[in-house]
Write a protein that holds these residues in place. Structure first.
Motif, PDB file in Angstrom:
ATOM      1  N   ARG A  38      13.026  24.066 -42.238  1.00  0.00           N
ATOM      2  CA  ARG A  38      12.560  22.915 -41.474  1.00  0.00           C
ATOM      3  C   ARG A  38      11.051  22.783 -41.602  1.00  0.00           C
ATOM      4  O   ARG A  38      10.335  23.753 -41.826  1.00  0.00           O
ATOM      5  N   GLN A  39      10.580  21.558 -41.438  1.00  0.00           N
ATOM      6  CA  GLN A  39       9.165  21.284 -41.575  1.00  0.00           C
ATOM      7  C   GLN A  39       8.730  20.227 -40.574  1.00  0.00           C
ATOM      8  O   GLN A  39       9.212  19.104 -40.593  1.00  0.00           O
ATOM      9  N   ALA A  40       7.819  20.609 -39.692  1.00  0.00           N
ATOM     10  CA  ALA A  40       7.250  19.696 -38.717  1.00  0.00           C
ATOM     11  C   ALA A  40       6.006  19.054 -39.324  1.00  0.00           C
ATOM     12  O   ALA A  40       5.394  19.621 -40.230  1.00  0.00           O
ATOM     13  N   PRO A  41       5.607  17.878 -38.830  1.00  0.00           N
ATOM     14  CA  PRO A  41       4.418  17.205 -39.362  1.00  0.00           C
ATOM     15  C   PRO A  41       3.189  18.101 -39.335  1.00  0.00           C
ATOM     16  O   PRO A  41       2.882  18.719 -38.316  1.00  0.00           O
ATOM     17  N   GLY A  42       2.510  18.191 -40.462  1.00  0.00           N
ATOM     18  CA  GLY A  42       1.313  18.994 -40.543  1.00  0.00           C
ATOM     19  C   GLY A  42       1.549  20.486 -40.641  1.00  0.00           C
ATOM     20  O   GLY A  42       0.593  21.266 -40.665  1.00  0.00           O
ATOM     21  N   ASN A  56      27.549  36.538 -45.515  1.00  0.00           N
ATOM     22  CA  ASN A  56      26.498  37.219 -44.775  1.00  0.00           C
ATOM     23  C   ASN A  56      25.435  36.210 -44.366  1.00  0.00           C
ATOM     24  O   ASN A  56      25.049  35.351 -45.153  1.00  0.00           O
ATOM     25  N   THR A  57      24.957  36.318 -43.137  1.00  0.00           N
ATOM     26  CA  THR A  57      23.991  35.355 -42.618  1.00  0.00           C
ATOM     27  C   THR A  57      22.684  35.999 -42.209  1.00  0.00           C
ATOM     28  O   THR A  57      22.631  37.175 -41.839  1.00  0.00           O
ATOM     29  N   VAL A  58      21.630  35.204 -42.276  1.00  0.00           N
ATOM     30  CA  VAL A  58      20.300  35.623 -41.868  1.00  0.00           C
ATOM     31  C   VAL A  58      19.705  34.495 -41.031  1.00  0.00           C
ATOM     32  O   VAL A  58      19.830  33.324 -41.384  1.00  0.00           O
ATOM     33  N   TYR A  59      19.049  34.842 -39.925  1.00  0.00           N
ATOM     34  CA  TYR A  59      18.460  33.845 -39.048  1.00  0.00           C
ATOM     35  C   TYR A  59      17.009  34.153 -38.744  1.00  0.00           C
ATOM     36  O   TYR A  59      16.611  35.312 -38.638  1.00  0.00           O
ATOM     37  N   ALA A  60      16.221  33.103 -38.581  1.00  0.00           N
ATOM     38  CA  ALA A  60      14.865  33.267 -38.099  1.00  0.00           C
ATOM     39  C   ALA A  60      14.945  33.683 -36.636  1.00  0.00           C
ATOM     40  O   ALA A  60      15.865  33.283 -35.917  1.00  0.00           O
ATOM     41  N   ASP A  61      13.988  34.471 -36.191  1.00  0.00           N
ATOM     42  CA  ASP A  61      13.992  34.936 -34.804  1.00  0.00           C
ATOM     43  C   ASP A  61      13.970  33.776 -33.810  1.00  0.00           C
ATOM     44  O   ASP A  61      14.540  33.867 -32.722  1.00  0.00           O
ATOM     45  N   SER A  62      13.323  32.691 -34.188  1.00  0.00           N
ATOM     46  CA  SER A  62      13.182  31.552 -33.298  1.00  0.00           C
ATOM     47  C   SER A  62      14.493  30.821 -33.006  1.00  0.00           C
ATOM     48  O   SER A  62      14.588  30.090 -32.021  1.00  0.00           O
ATOM     49  N   VAL A  63      15.506  31.022 -33.846  1.00  0.00           N
ATOM     50  CA  VAL A  63      16.770  30.314 -33.664  1.00  0.00           C
ATOM     51  C   VAL A  63      17.960  31.235 -33.460  1.00  0.00           C
ATOM     52  O   VAL A  63      19.055  30.768 -33.127  1.00  0.00           O
ATOM     53  N   LEU A  85      18.993  23.041 -27.904  1.00  0.00           N
ATOM     54  CA  LEU A  85      17.836  22.521 -28.622  1.00  0.00           C
ATOM     55  C   LEU A  85      16.597  22.453 -27.741  1.00  0.00           C
ATOM     56  O   LEU A  85      16.681  22.149 -26.557  1.00  0.00           O
ATOM     57  N   GLN A  86      15.473  22.728 -28.345  1.00  0.00           N
ATOM     58  CA  GLN A  86      14.185  22.709 -27.681  1.00  0.00           C
ATOM     59  C   GLN A  86      13.243  21.788 -28.441  1.00  0.00           C
ATOM     60  O   GLN A  86      13.431  21.545 -29.627  1.00  0.00           O
ATOM     61  N   PRO A  87      12.208  21.271 -27.774  1.00  0.00           N
ATOM     62  CA  PRO A  87      11.246  20.404 -28.467  1.00  0.00           C
ATOM     63  C   PRO A  87      10.647  21.068 -29.704  1.00  0.00           C
ATOM     64  O   PRO A  87      10.322  20.385 -30.674  1.00  0.00           O
ATOM     65  N   GLU A  88      10.511  22.381 -29.676  1.00  0.00           N
ATOM     66  CA  GLU A  88       9.963  23.116 -30.808  1.00  0.00           C
ATOM     67  C   GLU A  88      10.858  23.054 -32.042  1.00  0.00           C
ATOM     68  O   GLU A  88      10.427  23.403 -33.147  1.00  0.00           O
ATOM     69  N   ASP A  89      12.097  22.621 -31.870  1.00  0.00           N
ATOM     70  CA  ASP A  89      13.022  22.496 -32.994  1.00  0.00           C
ATOM     71  C   ASP A  89      12.821  21.185 -33.748  1.00  0.00           C
ATOM     72  O   ASP A  89      13.446  20.967 -34.787  1.00  0.00           O
ATOM     73  N   THR A  90      11.983  20.315 -33.230  1.00  0.00           N
ATOM     74  CA  THR A  90      11.723  19.032 -33.868  1.00  0.00           C
ATOM     75  C   THR A  90      11.113  19.235 -35.253  1.00  0.00           C
ATOM     76  O   THR A  90      10.074  19.876 -35.396  1.00  0.00           O
ATOM     77  N   ALA A  91      11.776  18.691 -36.263  1.00  0.00           N
ATOM     78  CA  ALA A  91      11.318  18.846 -37.644  1.00  0.00           C
ATOM     79  C   ALA A  91      12.276  18.128 -38.578  1.00  0.00           C
ATOM     80  O   ALA A  91      13.356  17.700 -38.174  1.00  0.00           O
ATOM     81  N   ALA A  92      11.861  18.003 -39.826  1.00  0.00           N
ATOM     82  CA  ALA A  92      12.763  17.556 -40.865  1.00  0.00           C
ATOM     83  C   ALA A  92      13.483  18.803 -41.361  1.00  0.00           C
ATOM     84  O   ALA A  92      12.843  19.802 -41.672  1.00  0.00           O
ATOM     85  N   TYR A  93      14.796  18.743 -41.413  1.00  0.00           N
ATOM     86  CA  TYR A  93      15.588  19.891 -41.826  1.00  0.00           C
ATOM     87  C   TYR A  93      16.112  19.704 -43.242  1.00  0.00           C
ATOM     88  O   TYR A  93      16.657  18.649 -43.576  1.00  0.00           O
ATOM     89  N   TYR A  94      15.957  20.738 -44.051  1.00  0.00           N
ATOM     90  CA  TYR A  94      16.361  20.704 -45.446  1.00  0.00           C
ATOM     91  C   TYR A  94      17.342  21.823 -45.749  1.00  0.00           C
ATOM     92  O   TYR A  94      17.185  22.939 -45.254  1.00  0.00           O
ATOM     93  N   CYS A  95      18.337  21.535 -46.548  1.00  0.00           N
ATOM     94  CA  CYS A  95      19.190  22.597 -47.046  1.00  0.00           C
ATOM     95  C   CYS A  95      18.786  22.882 -48.481  1.00  0.00           C
ATOM     96  O   CYS A  95      18.280  22.008 -49.195  1.00  0.00           O
ATOM     97  N   GLN A 120      16.000  14.230 -40.310  1.00  0.00           N
ATOM     98  CA  GLN A 120      15.087  14.398 -39.187  1.00  0.00           C
ATOM     99  C   GLN A 120      15.808  14.731 -37.890  1.00  0.00           C
ATOM    100  O   GLN A 120      16.764  14.062 -37.503  1.00  0.00           O
ATOM    101  N   VAL A 121      15.317  15.760 -37.210  1.00  0.00           N
ATOM    102  CA  VAL A 121      15.812  16.136 -35.895  1.00  0.00           C
ATOM    103  C   VAL A 121      14.644  16.053 -34.924  1.00  0.00           C
ATOM    104  O   VAL A 121      13.611  16.693 -35.130  1.00  0.00           O
ATOM    105  N   THR A 122      14.802  15.260 -33.887  1.00  0.00           N
ATOM    106  CA  THR A 122      13.759  15.110 -32.882  1.00  0.00           C
ATOM    107  C   THR A 122      14.332  15.471 -31.517  1.00  0.00           C
ATOM    108  O   THR A 122      15.354  14.922 -31.105  1.00  0.00           O
TER     109      THR A 122
END
Length: 125
Positions: A38-42, A56-63, A85-95, A120-122
């Motif tokens: 994911r990528q937030a503006p800036g 097998n799965t791997v996750y970022a600590d934030s999620v 979902l939290q405001p901090e999750d706002t970003a463009a999500y890419y696979c 985009q997820v807002t």
């Protein structure tokens, strides 16, 4: 060769749930590990989650504990279920997908050779 297209993004409120989808075209999809970034503006594009060929799965600590990645090889689909979902999750999500048999660094952008256009997820309060 694989082509990826994300979908499912939209406007949500804090605490909502949303499922993103990544559709892949091309044969031998099961040979690819697939990740979500994911990528937030800036901000720099950051790792969210990855699912390997063997599941097998791997996750970022934030999620971790809130998001769940899954795949359906028969349908050439990968999903990202996002809960609480939290405001901090706002970003463009890419696979992204990698044809590498061994994914030694699943959290690194350089490990993936194919990318979707993003969805985009807002999340508002």
């Amino acid at each position: 060769q694989v082509h990826l297209v994300e979908s499912g993004g939209g406007l949500q409120q804090t605490g909502d749930s949303l499922r993103l989808s990544c559709a892949a075209s091309g044969r031998t999809f099961e040979n690819y590990a697939v990740g979500w970034f994911r990528q937030a503006p800036g901000q720099a594009r950051e790792f969210v989650s990855t699912i390997r060929q063997n599941g097998n799965t791997v996750y970022a600590d934030s999620v971790k504990g809130r998001f769940t990645i899954s795949r359906d090889n028969e349908k050439n689909m990968v999903y990202l279920q996002m809960n609480s979902l939290q405001p901090e999750d706002t970003a463009a999500y890419y696979c992204a997908a990698s044809s590498k048999l061994i994914l030694g660094q699943p959290r690194s952008l350089g490990s993936y050779g194919y990318w979707g256009q993003g969805t985009q997820v807002t999340v508002s309060s």
